[in-house]
Design an enzyme around this catalytic site. Structure first.
Site, short mmCIF file in Angstrom:
data_model
loop_
_atom_site.label_atom_id
_atom_site.label_comp_id
_atom_site.label_asym_id
_atom_site.label_seq_id
_atom_site.Cartn_x
_atom_site.Cartn_y
_atom_site.Cartn_z
N HIS A 83 0.84 -1.21 0.08
CA HIS A 83 0.01 0.02 0.06
C HIS A 83 0.85 1.20 -0.02
O HIS A 83 1.98 1.27 0.67
CB HIS A 83 -1.08 0.01 1.33
CG HIS A 83 -1.78 1.35 1.33
ND1 HIS A 83 -3.07 1.51 0.54
CD2 HIS A 83 -1.61 2.59 1.99
CE1 HIS A 83 -3.41 2.69 0.87
NE2 HIS A 83 -2.46 3.31 1.54
N ASP A 162 -15.74 1.99 5.90
CA ASP A 162 -14.85 2.92 5.39
C ASP A 162 -15.36 3.83 4.49
O ASP A 162 -14.86 5.06 4.62
CB ASP A 162 -13.71 2.08 4.78
CG ASP A 162 -12.45 2.95 4.43
OD1 ASP A 162 -12.04 3.60 5.06
OD2 ASP A 162 -12.27 3.11 3.28
N ARG A 169 -15.13 12.15 6.79
CA ARG A 169 -13.79 12.66 7.09
C ARG A 169 -13.86 13.90 6.07
O ARG A 169 -12.95 14.88 6.66
CB ARG A 169 -12.75 11.61 7.30
CG ARG A 169 -12.95 10.73 8.48
CD ARG A 169 -12.17 9.56 8.15
NE ARG A 169 -10.67 10.04 8.03
CZ ARG A 169 -9.68 9.15 7.22
NH1 ARG A 169 -10.08 8.02 6.65
NH2 ARG A 169 -8.48 9.49 7.23
N SER A 184 -8.47 3.32 7.92
CA SER A 184 -8.85 3.24 6.72
C SER A 184 -8.05 2.49 5.96
O SER A 184 -8.84 1.44 4.94
CB SER A 184 -9.04 4.51 5.95
OG SER A 184 -9.53 4.65 4.90
N LYS A 188 -9.16 -2.30 4.84
CA LYS A 188 -9.21 -2.76 3.39
C LYS A 188 -8.24 -3.77 3.27
O LYS A 188 -8.48 -4.82 2.50
CB LYS A 188 -9.21 -1.44 2.63
CG LYS A 188 -10.08 -0.52 2.44
CD LYS A 188 -10.43 0.57 1.45
CE LYS A 188 -9.12 1.53 1.42
NZ LYS A 188 -9.43 2.45 2.54
#
Length: 439
Positions: A83, A162, A169, A184, A188
């Site tokens: 990520h 999320d 947010r 968040s 995932k």
């Protein structure tokens, strides 16, 4: 038994929320019993007072389990994902997934769309004609079993909490909360069925985290929470002061990714990709050291297996694999405007503001300011010079690819301001700032 205002008051007063209270909050988000204004109040309380590692882990787990999760016991290969916290010109995922698969990993990669600078990984992939990022659960599993990689979007039944929280947010000034960022990202990733995770935490002008200190703090929290949930995790902290590679824009970045898989990519982009892939191989148990991983990576590129794996990915998800040999099959902008160095004497390019470059690309249509906005896959920028290069009068600094000629002058004005020149060159720091390696 809980009521929303009690949970809000607890966090407002700086108390630690119990696992049961957090679960009640997440359940209420999904079933609608926690109103948006109540959720917004709790988000602000979390933003102001933070969350402990235990709280953040519980929030992450509750969000992960708010929808369907994937388990992949039938896949025998190590399942490792990456990520990135995002940056300008960051097309690493497009290179990394097929490269890691060619080296022996299984890469179940769930990616997102971009807001701001340029498109996200999904937008870049969708610039390939026919490429579909939405796979059924059956197709997803079958693809991972056959070619050991898949790059998909988040379906509505995966981590629905999320999507709700992210939208709130975005409009309540609570995006920058590290516990909320961690929950968040990791909710995932943990829903994908992975064994381990490597994080590319970027910091600098073109990144979400602007300073090294902020990058280290986020990386440390992400590792701590992910390991608390039983996943081996490492973070590579990298610079994002100038764009990564030369291409900024969706189809342009696909072209550059293909060049990288042929072994001809820009030095900065290849270094970041190699560092991340080597650590993925180490966490997956396929190598014991970064040097051993690099040798495996170089062989996968040299042999053509990495490029072949990208072709398999494109074909498996309905895309036209002809783009690998013929970039003209990708969306092409109608106008290519060269931007030249206009000074009368040669100089060194000593700074190139990634944020400004990203904003210009977004202005041309390569990014979006709203989640439902359309992007133009053909537009963007292709740099011809990078920081540290010597530039002579009249040499091209970059090429602007656009479809709307009315945008040209405004884009040029802002783009030219992003370049800084000097008669003397300055040493450039390594793009890799630090490595926080999991065990």
């Amino acid at each position: 038994m809980f009521i929303p205002q009690e949970i809000i008051a607890q966090k407002r007063d700086g108390d630690e929320l119990s696992a049961e209270a957090i679960q009640f909050f997440v359940d209420g988000l999904v079933d609608g019993s926690f109103e948006d204004y109540q959720a917004s109040a709790l988000l602000m309380a979390i933003f102001l007072n933070g969350m402990s590692p235990v709280e953040t882990a519980k929030l992450t787990e509750a969000m992960m389990r708010s929808g369907r999760t994937v388990e992949l016991p039938e896949i025998q290969r190590p399942k490792v994902d990456k990520h990135s916290t995002g940056g300008v010109g960051d097309k690493v995922s497009l290179i990394l997934a097929p490269l890691a698969a060619a080296c022996g990993l299984c890469v179940p990669m769930m990616s997102g769309r971009g807001l701001g600078h340029t498109g996200g990984t999904l937008d870049k992939l969708e610039s390939i004609p026919g490429f579909s990022v939405m796979l059924s659960d059956v197709a997803y599993r079958a693809q991972l079993a056959s070619i050991h990689q898949a790059m998909i979007g988040q379906s509505r039944d995966i981590v629905p909490a999320d999507r709700i929280l992210y939208a709130l947010r975005d409009v309540t000034g609570t995006v920058e909360s590290i516990p909320l960022i961690c929950a968040s990202i990791l909710s995932k990733k943990m829903a994908e069925g992975i064994d381990a995770l490597v994080l590319d935490v970027k910091c600098g002008r073109g990144a979400f985290m602007k300073t090294e200190a902020e990058g280290r703090e986020l990386a440390s929290h992400l590792i701590r929470i992910s390991e608390a949930m039983g996943k081996r995790t490492s973070a590579i902290i990298t610079r994002m002061d100038e764009p990564l590679g030369y291409a900024v824009g969706n189809s342009l970045e696909v072209i550059e990714s293909i060049v990288c898989l042929k072994g001809e990519g820009p030095e900065d982009l290849m270094k970041v990709t190699f560092e991340l892939c080597a650590e993925m191989l180490r966490l997956g148990g396929l190598v014991e050291s970064a040097s051993e991983g690099r040798a495996m990576i170089e062989e996968a590129i040299r042999s053509g297996r990495a490029l072949a794996a990208f072709k398999e990915l494109i074909l498996a998800q309905g895309g036209d694999a002809g783009v690998i040999e013929d970039a003209r099959l990708l969306p092409q902008a109608e106008i290519m405007h060269p931007v030249a160095y206009e000074a009368s004497e040669a100089a060194y390019l000593v700074d190139l503001d990634a944020y400004e470059v990203g904003q210009v690309a977004s202005f041309l249509g390569a990014g979006r300011t709203r989640a439902d906005a359309a992007i133009d896959p053909a537009v963007g920028l292709r740099l011809r010079k990078k920081v540290g290069d010597r530039v002579r009068p009249g040499e091209v600094l970059c090429e602007m690819h656009l479809n709307d000629p009315s945008l040209l002058n405004a884009a040029l004005q802002r783009l030219k301001a992003s370049f800084t020149f000097s008669s003397e060159n300055t040493p450039q720091p390594d793009i890799v700032i630090d490595k926080l390696l999991g065990k």
